[in-house]
Motif scaffolding. Structure first.
Motif, PDB file in Angstrom:
ATOM      1  N   ILE A 253       0.866  -1.186   0.000  1.00 32.84           N
ATOM      2  CA  ILE A 253       0.000   0.000   0.000  1.00 32.84           C
ATOM      3  C   ILE A 253       0.899   1.231   0.000  1.00 32.84           C
ATOM      4  N   VAL A 254       0.818   2.042  -1.060  1.00 29.42           N
ATOM      5  CA  VAL A 254       1.764   3.136  -1.276  1.00 29.42           C
ATOM      6  C   VAL A 254       1.049   4.480  -1.140  1.00 29.42           C
ATOM      7  N   THR A 255       1.681   5.409  -0.419  1.00 32.57           N
ATOM      8  CA  THR A 255       1.201   6.780  -0.297  1.00 32.57           C
ATOM      9  C   THR A 255       2.361   7.727  -0.560  1.00 32.57           C
ATOM     10  N   PHE A 256       2.129   8.743  -1.400  1.00 30.66           N
ATOM     11  CA  PHE A 256       3.154   9.750  -1.707  1.00 30.66           C
ATOM     12  C   PHE A 256       2.860  11.013  -0.920  1.00 30.66           C
ATOM     13  N   ARG A 257       3.951  11.654  -0.442  1.00 30.55           N
ATOM     14  CA  ARG A 257       3.794  12.879   0.333  1.00 30.55           C
ATOM     15  C   ARG A 257       4.942  13.837   0.005  1.00 30.55           C
ATOM     16  N   THR A 258       4.612  15.119  -0.209  1.00 27.12           N
ATOM     17  CA  THR A 258       5.619  16.146  -0.467  1.00 27.12           C
ATOM     18  C   THR A 258       5.819  16.955   0.804  1.00 27.12           C
ATOM     19  N   LEU A 259       7.073  17.043   1.252  1.00 25.09           N
ATOM     20  CA  LEU A 259       7.414  17.735   2.489  1.00 25.09           C
ATOM     21  C   LEU A 259       7.897  19.157   2.205  1.00 25.09           C
ATOM     22  N   PRO A 260       7.757  20.081   3.150  1.00 24.07           N
ATOM     23  CA  PRO A 260       8.204  21.469   2.943  1.00 24.07           C
ATOM     24  C   PRO A 260       9.716  21.631   3.125  1.00 24.07           C
ATOM     25  N   VAL A 261      10.497  20.760   2.544  1.00 22.13           N
ATOM     26  CA  VAL A 261      11.958  20.852   2.550  1.00 22.13           C
ATOM     27  C   VAL A 261      12.440  20.733   1.111  1.00 22.13           C
ATOM     28  N   LYS A 262      13.684  21.206   0.864  1.00 21.88           N
ATOM     29  CA  LYS A 262      14.187  21.233  -0.506  1.00 21.88           C
ATOM     30  C   LYS A 262      14.387  19.824  -1.051  1.00 21.88           C
ATOM     31  N   LYS A 263      15.055  18.967  -0.276  1.00 19.02           N
ATOM     32  CA  LYS A 263      15.322  17.613  -0.731  1.00 19.02           C
ATOM     33  C   LYS A 263      15.178  16.655   0.441  1.00 19.02           C
ATOM     34  N   VAL A 264      14.790  15.436   0.108  1.00 23.99           N
ATOM     35  CA  VAL A 264      14.720  14.357   1.089  1.00 23.99           C
ATOM     36  C   VAL A 264      15.885  13.418   0.824  1.00 23.99           C
ATOM     37  N   LEU A 265      16.601  13.052   1.862  1.00 24.65           N
ATOM     38  CA  LEU A 265      17.740  12.158   1.696  1.00 24.65           C
ATOM     39  C   LEU A 265      17.276  10.813   1.140  1.00 24.65           C
ATOM     40  N   PRO A 266      18.095  10.184   0.282  1.00 26.04           N
ATOM     41  CA  PRO A 266      17.680   8.893  -0.312  1.00 26.04           C
ATOM     42  C   PRO A 266      17.323   7.845   0.726  1.00 26.04           C
ATOM     43  N   GLU A 267      18.059   7.836   1.850  1.00 26.10           N
ATOM     44  CA  GLU A 267      17.771   6.818   2.865  1.00 26.10           C
ATOM     45  C   GLU A 267      16.473   7.103   3.621  1.00 26.10           C
ATOM     46  N   GLU A 268      15.943   8.330   3.480  1.00 24.88           N
ATOM     47  CA  GLU A 268      14.682   8.678   4.128  1.00 24.88           C
ATOM     48  C   GLU A 268      13.515   8.735   3.153  1.00 24.88           C
ATOM     49  N   ARG A 269      13.774   8.401   1.888  1.00 28.85           N
ATOM     50  CA  ARG A 269      12.740   8.490   0.860  1.00 28.85           C
ATOM     51  C   ARG A 269      11.607   7.505   1.121  1.00 28.85           C
ATOM     52  N   PHE A 270      11.951   6.258   1.432  1.00 30.77           N
ATOM     53  CA  PHE A 270      10.945   5.206   1.590  1.00 30.77           C
ATOM     54  C   PHE A 270      10.868   4.809   3.062  1.00 30.77           C
ATOM     55  N   VAL A 280       1.762  -8.461   3.306  1.00 28.58           N
ATOM     56  CA  VAL A 280       1.101  -7.168   3.167  1.00 28.58           C
ATOM     57  C   VAL A 280       1.976  -6.115   3.839  1.00 28.58           C
ATOM     58  N   TYR A 281       2.275  -5.025   3.089  1.00 24.43           N
ATOM     59  CA  TYR A 281       3.192  -4.001   3.578  1.00 24.43           C
ATOM     60  C   TYR A 281       2.599  -2.611   3.335  1.00 24.43           C
ATOM     61  N   ARG A 282       3.105  -1.655   4.094  1.00 20.06           N
ATOM     62  CA  ARG A 282       2.767  -0.243   3.917  1.00 20.06           C
ATOM     63  C   ARG A 282       4.041   0.510   3.552  1.00 20.06           C
ATOM     64  N   CYS A 283       3.940   1.426   2.560  1.00 20.27           N
ATOM     65  CA  CYS A 283       5.102   2.188   2.101  1.00 20.27           C
ATOM     66  C   CYS A 283       4.710   3.661   1.962  1.00 20.27           C
ATOM     67  N   LEU A 284       5.420   4.539   2.661  1.00 23.47           N
ATOM     68  CA  LEU A 284       5.230   5.979   2.559  1.00 23.47           C
ATOM     69  C   LEU A 284       6.429   6.557   1.811  1.00 23.47           C
ATOM     70  N   VAL A 285       6.167   7.162   0.646  1.00 29.58           N
ATOM     71  CA  VAL A 285       7.232   7.713  -0.204  1.00 29.58           C
ATOM     72  C   VAL A 285       7.223   9.226  -0.032  1.00 29.58           C
ATOM     73  N   GLN A 286       8.367   9.793   0.374  1.00 27.99           N
ATOM     74  CA  GLN A 286       8.454  11.216   0.686  1.00 27.99           C
ATOM     75  C   GLN A 286       9.370  11.934  -0.299  1.00 27.99           C
ATOM     76  N   PHE A 287       8.956  13.151  -0.695  1.00 34.31           N
ATOM     77  CA  PHE A 287       9.729  13.976  -1.607  1.00 34.31           C
ATOM     78  C   PHE A 287       9.854  15.374  -1.027  1.00 34.31           C
ATOM     79  N   GLY A 288      10.958  16.050  -1.357  1.00 35.10           N
ATOM     80  CA  GLY A 288      11.084  17.468  -1.106  1.00 35.10           C
ATOM     81  C   GLY A 288      10.535  18.253  -2.276  1.00 35.10           C
TER      82      GLY A 288
END
Length: 443
Positions: A253-270, A280-288
């Motif tokens: 189950i995937v959810t995308f979220r944009t954070l109020p920062v310029k960039k998200v570190l690769p190790e913190e992306r997923f 069954v897994y949950r995945c939160l994908v974060q972007f700056g």
């Protein structure tokens, strides 16, 4: 500006017949052309300020969920607010050209501009008063000292412009009403969607109970469900299982979220986690705001990144092997409901439309030729893979005429006593597979 307007007023008192061109007529001839160039440069600066303000307002409205999604490009790597929005830019261009062509007169444009200016002043005064009251916690007497004089002066200017509304001043109100309708419609739809998902979201216990049923077949492969729901299990999974009586052995189950920062570190992306049920897994994908979100498009890079993160959190070697095996057997992306409206003579889409509307499976054989990969699950639980030319036939040979549309159609058909549930995914040229559900009579 006050001196300029006072000079124009004095000139009009002496020359009332120059009202249509008061500014340039009042300029002395020796400095006419320098003032002409300076005025145009000032207009360009003012227009750029308005355009940038529109971009910022649209971005903030999107962040609040009050405006439809548009493409936003960050033009600076240092400042978040420096953005460009192509759709809004072209919309402003069309509106400007339309106003010039429609009015064909500077007087009507001036009336529209005057109405905009005075209402911007009134709205600014009201918003500043709210900030003083709610944010700055200013004393009420100081707020009234600011609000009352300004609103009285601006109110007088506003009433003097009421006669100009039929003469072009109505345009900004019409444009505002249009965008207000768009924003309220979008906000209403989003709120209804969020309320629906919140009310009908699945609990972990309900999901475990559905997957534990003997009637639910765990198909091989990996399935990604996209949802805006951060907490809980989206109701689309319940519908998927109820309509197909199957679920893939690995479900994310995937959810995308944009954070109020310029960039998200690769190790913190997923950010991944395992739900109660096996596979069954949950995945939160974060972007700056300055990150490239090309990985958000379903593709090999996205799948590899998510699976790598899942394997890091795997509890055993057997779980890692299951993840690798499921990825090798195929990946499906469920991104929501899609309705295709096509002519029955348009290749693959026409065949799918025929499959979902025909009451006689024999008629489906007459649909346009299109290659489809099937996996039929027999009552005994054994599977058989077929490549067929249409949804109504069961020929193992490939179609003699390849489909004209560059789409890959995959269908999983599960026979029962009275009906056949067909789960169709279409992969377009971008590599995104969209799942649709339907039920056919089975004979």
């Amino acid at each position: 500006m006050v001196l300029a307007y006072a000079g124009e007023t004095a000139y009009l008192i002496k020359h009332p017949d120059k009202i249509t061109d008061a500014y340039y007529s009042s300029v002395p001839k020796p400095v006419y052309w320098p003032m002409f160039i300076l005025s145009n440069l000032a207009a360009i600066v003012a227009s750029q300020s308005m355009i940038s303000a529109c971009f910022s307002i649209v971005k903030q409205s999107q962040a609040l969920g009050c405006f439809p999604r548009v493409h936003i490009i960050h033009t600076s790597s240092k400042h978040e607010g420096q953005i460009y929005c192509p759709e809004i830019n072209y919309t402003l261009m069309i509106l400007c050209i339309g106003l010039v062509i429609g009015f064909r007169d500077g007087v009507a444009l001036a009336n529209a501009y005057g109405a905009v200016v005075i209402w911007v002043m009134i709205i600014t005064t009201c918003l500043t008063t709210l900030v003083m009251l709610l944010v700055w916690n200013t004393h009420v007497l100081l707020i009234l000292t600011f609000f009352v004089p300004y609103i009285l002066i601006e109110g007088v200017f506003m009433t003097s412009l009421l006669t100009k509304i039929p003469q072009g001043g109505w345009v900004p109100f019409a444009i505002s009403a249009f965008f207000l309708t768009v924003m309220f419609s979008w906000l209403y739809g989003r709120s209804r969607k969020s309320a629906y998902e919140a009310e009908r979201k699945m609990s972990l216990g309900e999901l475990n109970q559905m997957l534990a049923r003997n009637t639910v077949y765990r198909a091989s492969g990996t399935c990604f469900f996209y949802t805006d729901l951060v907490n809980g299990i989206p109701p689309i999974i319940r519908h998927y299982i109820q309509h197909t009586s199957s679920v893939h052995e690995t479900m994310v189950i995937v959810t995308f979220r944009t954070l109020p920062v310029k960039k998200v570190l690769p190790e913190e992306r997923f950010n991944v986690g395992k739900l109660g049920s096996d596979g069954v897994y949950r995945c939160l994908v974060q972007f700056g705001y300055n990150d490239s979100q090309s990985i958000a498009v379903a593709g090999d890079e996205f799948v590899a990144s998510v699976l790598a993160k899942l394997k890091e959190h795997a509890e055993s070697t057997g779980e890692i092997e299951r993840l690798d095996s499921a990825a090798e057997k195929g990946v499906v992306f469920v991104i929501g409901r899609t309705i295709l409206k096509t002519n029955r003579n348009n290749g693959c889409s026409a065949m799918i439309g025929e499959a979902f509307t025909s009451k006689d499976p024999k008629k489906i054989d007459g649909a346009p030729t299109c290659s489809a990969n099937y996996q039929t699950i027999n009552e005994s639980g054994s599977t058989q893979s077929l490549t067929k030319t249409s949804l109504g036939s069961a020929q193992k040979d490939t179609p003699p005429n390849p489909p004209s549309l560059p789409n890959e159609v995959i269908a999983n058909k599960t026979p029962s006593a009275t009906s056949t549930t067909v789960d169709v995914e279409i992969k377009d040229h971008r590599g995104i597979q969209v799942t649709m559900f339907g039920t056919l009579p089975y004979r």
